[in-house]
Scaffold this motif. Structure first.
Motif, PDB file in Angstrom:
ATOM      1  N   TYR A  18      63.397  68.070  15.947  1.00 13.27           N
ATOM      2  CA  TYR A  18      63.814  67.995  17.343  1.00 13.27           C
ATOM      3  C   TYR A  18      65.103  67.186  17.410  1.00 13.27           C
ATOM      4  O   TYR A  18      65.167  66.066  16.883  1.00 13.27           O
ATOM      5  CB  TYR A  18      62.759  67.292  18.192  1.00 13.27           C
ATOM      6  N   PRO A  20      68.031  65.555  20.078  1.00 11.43           N
ATOM      7  CA  PRO A  20      68.281  65.251  21.494  1.00 11.43           C
ATOM      8  C   PRO A  20      69.327  66.180  22.096  1.00 11.43           C
ATOM      9  O   PRO A  20      70.364  66.458  21.475  1.00 11.43           O
ATOM     10  CB  PRO A  20      68.773  63.800  21.461  1.00 11.43           C
ATOM     11  N   ALA A  21      69.044  66.671  23.291  1.00 16.33           N
ATOM     12  CA  ALA A  21      69.976  67.524  24.013  1.00 16.33           C
ATOM     13  C   ALA A  21      70.802  66.673  24.968  1.00 16.33           C
ATOM     14  O   ALA A  21      70.367  65.592  25.385  1.00 16.33           O
ATOM     15  CB  ALA A  21      69.210  68.594  24.787  1.00 16.33           C
ATOM     16  N   PRO A  22      71.998  67.103  25.328  1.00 14.15           N
ATOM     17  CA  PRO A  22      72.810  66.341  26.286  1.00 14.15           C
ATOM     18  C   PRO A  22      72.063  66.144  27.596  1.00 14.15           C
ATOM     19  O   PRO A  22      71.345  67.043  28.048  1.00 14.15           O
ATOM     20  CB  PRO A  22      74.050  67.228  26.479  1.00 14.15           C
ATOM     21  N   ALA A  34      72.095  59.049  25.136  1.00 13.15           N
ATOM     22  CA  ALA A  34      72.268  60.295  24.395  1.00 13.15           C
ATOM     23  C   ALA A  34      72.945  60.043  23.048  1.00 13.15           C
ATOM     24  O   ALA A  34      72.588  60.650  22.039  1.00 13.15           O
ATOM     25  CB  ALA A  34      73.091  61.280  25.224  1.00 13.15           C
ATOM     26  N   ALA A  39      66.564  61.647  16.450  1.00 14.39           N
ATOM     27  CA  ALA A  39      65.985  62.962  16.203  1.00 14.39           C
ATOM     28  C   ALA A  39      64.616  62.748  15.560  1.00 14.39           C
ATOM     29  O   ALA A  39      64.360  61.702  14.971  1.00 14.39           O
ATOM     30  CB  ALA A  39      66.891  63.780  15.288  1.00 14.39           C
ATOM     31  N   HIS A 206      71.188  70.516  13.273  1.00 14.51           N
ATOM     32  CA  HIS A 206      71.628  71.640  14.086  1.00 14.51           C
ATOM     33  C   HIS A 206      71.149  72.926  13.417  1.00 14.51           C
ATOM     34  O   HIS A 206      70.680  72.915  12.290  1.00 14.51           O
ATOM     35  CB  HIS A 206      73.158  71.654  14.230  1.00 14.51           C
ATOM     36  N   ALA A 212      65.652  71.831  20.762  1.00 11.29           N
ATOM     37  CA  ALA A 212      66.340  70.913  21.667  1.00 11.29           C
ATOM     38  C   ALA A 212      65.327  69.981  22.319  1.00 11.29           C
ATOM     39  O   ALA A 212      64.251  70.418  22.749  1.00 11.29           O
ATOM     40  CB  ALA A 212      67.107  71.691  22.729  1.00 11.29           C
ATOM     41  N   PRO A 214      65.193  67.704  25.400  1.00  8.50           N
ATOM     42  CA  PRO A 214      65.868  67.267  26.627  1.00  8.50           C
ATOM     43  C   PRO A 214      65.644  65.784  26.907  1.00  8.50           C
ATOM     44  O   PRO A 214      64.543  65.265  26.732  1.00  8.50           O
ATOM     45  CB  PRO A 214      65.235  68.141  27.707  1.00  8.50           C
TER      46      PRO A 214
END
Length: 322
Positions: A18, A20-22, A34, A39, A206, A212, A214
């Motif tokens: 996983y 972190p998403a923006p 952020a 992760a 990535h 992702a 959130p």
């Protein structure tokens, strides 16, 4: 859904990552959160009980139920201003939750719903350089404190090891690197128990196999929509009485009916809110002995570090980087 979950459990075990998403809101604090967010790598991520989920509330026949949806990952976070010794720091608080701890003994004593994990990243308030990384379950168990290379050696406990620390059967690095540009903190978790099995710094994950994660404001846990109502909201935590500040539905029978009885606290092992107990209703302590709990509160990080043998005088801003 149950048939699909059974099929996943029979499939070859593979780790899930996983990243972190923006954040949806890019204010100063969320941008910092952020930037430093960890992760996560989960063993056997195909099993629903190993997935990072989203806390949710529902109501049926007037009875409210809290659960964690394993199909919708979420990372909750906040920034807290603190002082450790003479150093002004930000405590970056990251919180994840799981549907359950799936222990192998299928009895009521193993049932523990809505369990969670905290990752605290302590950064210098001026430079924003990480100084300490702390991981602990949201019940206060399995505490691990790992200083980074940016913290002066003089601040470490006298007997701090060079290579590794032992945390109740898990081996973690005694010190962590400071993440460089393009790198991120990684936290690896065991299957079923979600114990922290590794903490490291590496290139940000990535690719198509990375989910992702959130980023949400931690306060959202206080105003979750309640499914089955006409737009009502509620807290993920009990809001009054003996259980105020504890996660709804997260009673841990294994601890509550054993060590809890010995210490006269049936809430022992139960997940709780993080913060000032005058506001949350629950002390976030990590010491089992009742007379040590106040000193072990992680919302007063300096005092908790001092209790673990860290030397706060060496946290001063002018301390050299090793």
């Amino acid at each position: 859904m149950h048939g699909l979950a059974t099929a996943w459990e029979r499939a070859p075990a593979v780790p899930w990552s996983y990243a972190p998403a923006p954040p949806a809101v890019a204010d100063e604090h969320m941008a910092l959160l952020a930037r430093c967010a960890p992760a996560f790598v989960l063993e056997e991520g195909e099993a629903e009980y190993n997935r990072i989920g989203t806390p949710a509330l529902s109501s049926r026949a007037g009875i409210e139920r809290a659960r964690v949806d394993p199909l919708r990952p979420a990372l909750y976070a906040e920034v807290r201003a603190e002082r450790v010794g003479e150093r002004e720091v930000f405590q970056l608080v990251y919180r994840i939750h799981f549907d359950q701890l799936a222990l192998r003994a299928r009895t009521i004593l193993s049932l523990h719903r809505n369990a969670g994990l905290l990752v605290l990243v302590t950064v210098d308030r001026e430079t924003l350089v990480p100084l300490v990384v702390t991981t602990v379950h949201t019940c206060g168990c399995w505490l691990a404190v790992q200083p980074t290379a940016a913290l002066a050696a003089a601040a470490l406990p006298e007997d701090w090891p060079v290579e590794h620390i032992e945390v109740y059967g898990e081996t973690l690095p005694a010190r962590l690197a400071v993440p460089a540009e393009g790198q991120r903190l990684f936290v690896s978790l065991r299957t079923r128990s979600h114990r922290v099995a590794g903490v490291s710094v590496a290139a940000a994950p990535h690719g198509p196999g990375v989910l992702a994660l959130p980023l949400h404001d931690l306060d959202e846990l206080e105003r979750l929509p309640i499914a089955g109502t006409h737009g009502e909201t509620g807290s993920f935590f009990y809001e009054r009485g003996y259980l105020r500040g504890y996660v709804k539905g997260a009673w841990a029978p294994l601890e509550g009916l054993t060590l809890g009885l010995l210490t006269l606290d049936l809430r022992l092992g139960m997940d709780r809110a993080f913060g000032d107990p005058a506001e949350t209703g629950a002390r976030f302590f990590t010491a089992l002995a009742p007379w040590k709990r106040e000193a072990s509160r992680l919302d007063r990080f300096g005092r908790a570090l001092e209790g673990l043998g860290f030397r706060l005088a060496a946290f001063a801003p002018e301390s050299p980087v090793n």
